[in-house]
Design a protein around this motif. Structure first.
Motif, PDB file in Angstrom:
ATOM      1  N   GLU A 268      -7.493  -3.211 -11.445  1.00  9.14           N
ATOM      2  CA  GLU A 268      -6.707  -1.994 -11.223  1.00  9.14           C
ATOM      3  C   GLU A 268      -5.541  -2.259 -10.271  1.00  9.14           C
ATOM      4  O   GLU A 268      -4.420  -1.786 -10.487  1.00  9.14           O
ATOM      5  N   LEU A 269      -5.808  -3.004  -9.208  1.00  8.36           N
ATOM      6  CA  LEU A 269      -4.750  -3.337  -8.241  1.00  8.36           C
ATOM      7  C   LEU A 269      -3.659  -4.184  -8.876  1.00  8.36           C
ATOM      8  O   LEU A 269      -2.480  -4.024  -8.589  1.00  8.36           O
TER       9      LEU A 269
ATOM     10  N   ILE B 275     -11.838  -2.930  -9.632  1.00  8.20           N
ATOM     11  CA  ILE B 275     -10.803  -2.644  -8.619  1.00  8.20           C
ATOM     12  C   ILE B 275      -9.759  -3.750  -8.610  1.00  8.20           C
ATOM     13  O   ILE B 275      -8.547  -3.489  -8.484  1.00  8.20           O
TER      14      ILE B 275
ATOM     15  N   ARG C 207       0.821  -1.211   0.000  1.00  7.41           N
ATOM     16  CA  ARG C 207       0.000   0.000   0.000  1.00  7.41           C
ATOM     17  C   ARG C 207       0.855   1.260   0.000  1.00  7.41           C
ATOM     18  O   ARG C 207       0.415   2.330  -0.410  1.00  7.41           O
TER      19      ARG C 207
ATOM     20  N   ASN D 239      -3.837   6.496  -2.394  1.00  7.27           N
ATOM     21  CA  ASN D 239      -5.260   6.322  -2.056  1.00  7.27           C
ATOM     22  C   ASN D 239      -5.660   4.838  -2.011  1.00  7.27           C
ATOM     23  O   ASN D 239      -6.746   4.457  -2.453  1.00  7.27           O
TER      24      ASN D 239
ATOM     25  N   LYS E 229      -8.973   4.054  -0.272  1.00  9.42           N
ATOM     26  CA  LYS E 229     -10.130   4.516  -1.042  1.00  9.42           C
ATOM     27  C   LYS E 229     -10.398   3.589  -2.223  1.00  9.42           C
ATOM     28  O   LYS E 229     -11.551   3.247  -2.517  1.00  9.42           O
ATOM     29  N   ILE E 230      -9.313   3.176  -2.889  1.00 10.84           N
ATOM     30  CA  ILE E 230      -9.452   2.312  -4.063  1.00 10.84           C
ATOM     31  C   ILE E 230     -10.052   0.961  -3.688  1.00 10.84           C
ATOM     32  O   ILE E 230     -10.914   0.426  -4.389  1.00 10.84           O
ATOM     33  N   THR E 231      -9.602   0.406  -2.568  1.00 13.85           N
ATOM     34  CA  THR E 231     -10.004  -0.958  -2.186  1.00 13.85           C
ATOM     35  C   THR E 231     -11.283  -1.020  -1.352  1.00 13.85           C
ATOM     36  O   THR E 231     -11.703  -2.102  -0.956  1.00 13.85           O
TER      37      THR E 231
END
Length: 329
Positions: free
Chosen positions: A327-328, A324, A292, A297, A300-302
């Motif tokens: 994206e991760l 998500i 992280r 953010n 917020k993303i997760t």
């Protein structure tokens, strides 16, 4: 088994400025049993009444000879002694990569009864903050020989094991028993307390020394070596790296003036397949959470995925969760 180097061999491998600390790199000393002291390890059980003696089971002649050899070796070192405890654990063998057998004691029954040690290791953010702007790094690897830490007198009977030859108990701390890692971390932090967060970070047997000036860096390394010598801990010369500019620490690649994610771990995340079970989602989040520090953010993303792990929250893998997830990766 790692061979023991002669004094001349050590001198060739170790930088001359650290030759005053040759005894810190001497493997011979790793087999020496120390006297009892304040760091003796104590095991606390939730319910001792559930502890009982395990029955013996059939073993081949080959395994019996392995057991006998192990007992003779450790009795000679005084790492084990005869026990009269009313309870005892079973033994087993684990196959190594080369197909040879390693003697082990089955601690599952004991581990289920031990009170957990809540000693905190540290936060990765703290470590990274302290090593910022460093120009010189040195990596030391302590030879984890838990015989350097004795068992407390009242705990010795708890690590009793039974064999066809007799019943024995350990006099030394064992890595297979839970809480041992936390206890060793506590111990090494106390040993290097004056150095921690100034020019040194530790993670179990790994020690990272960092400095901005070369002259000070050499002083810092000597100070750490001296602290280890005072408590008779040894360093593995083959795993040490002095005055380097890149090192892998806590699954991160630390460079001078830079920090990168370990590509091997990143590849694991990239290849992660979609799994819509609660357990696998929790594992994925925990895995990503380690990095992280690199993801702006992150919380917020997760958020949408994390909500799936909440108690009494409906687990439903919807389009935003998949987005998500990708994206991760």
């Amino acid at each position: 088994m790692t061979s023991v180097m002669s004094l001349n061999e050590l001198k060739k491998k170790l930088l001359i400025i650290y030759h005053d600390f040759l005894n810190v790199f001497d493997r011979k000393k790793t087999t020496q049993l120390l006297l009892h002291r304040s760091y003796d390890h104590k095991i606390e059980l939730n319910d001792e009444s559930q502890f009982s003696r395990t029955r013996l089971y059939f073993m081949s002649s080959h395994k019996l000879q392995k057991i006998k050899k192990y007992l003779e070796k450790n009795l000679k070192k005084k790492f084990i002694t005869l026990s009269k405890a009313l309870f005892a654990l079973s033994i087993l063998f684990v196959k190594k990569k080369d197909d040879s057998l390693r003697f082990c004691v089955n601690y599952r029954k004991l581990n289920a009864l031990i009170k957990r040690n809540r000693y905190s290791i540290f936060l990765i953010d703290e470590v990274l903050t302290w090593i910022q702007d460093s120009k010189y790094l040195t990596w030391l690897d302590i030879i984890i020989t838990f015989n350097k830490l004795c068992m407390s007198t009242e705990s010795k009977n708890l690590i009793t094991f039974i064999t066809f030859f007799n019943v024995y108990k350990y006099r030394i701390m064992l890595f297979e028993v839970i809480n041992e890692s936390a206890f060793f971390q506590h111990y090494i932090n106390d040993v290097l307390f004056e150095c921690l967060h100034k020019f040194c970070q530790t993670y179990l047997n790994d020690i990272l020394i960092y400095s901005k000036i070369l002259k000070k860096h050499r002083i810092h390394v000597k100070e750490v070596l001296n602290k280890l010598r005072e408590v008779d801990l040894q360093i593995d010369i083959d795993k040490c790296k002095f005055k380097i500019q890149k090192i892998s620490f806590l699954e991160l690649l630390i460079f001078i003036n830079d920090l990168q994610m370990n590509s091997r771990k990143v590849d694991v995340i990239r290849r992660w397949k979609v799994s819509r079970s609660l357990t696998h989602v929790q594992i994925f989040i925990d895995f990503c959470n380690f990095y992280r520090w690199f993801i702006k953010n992150f919380s917020k993303i997760t958020q949408s995925i994390v909500k799936l792990t909440w108690k009494n929250h409906l687990f439903e893998w919807i389009e935003i969760c998949q987005k998500i997830f990708e994206e991760l990766k």
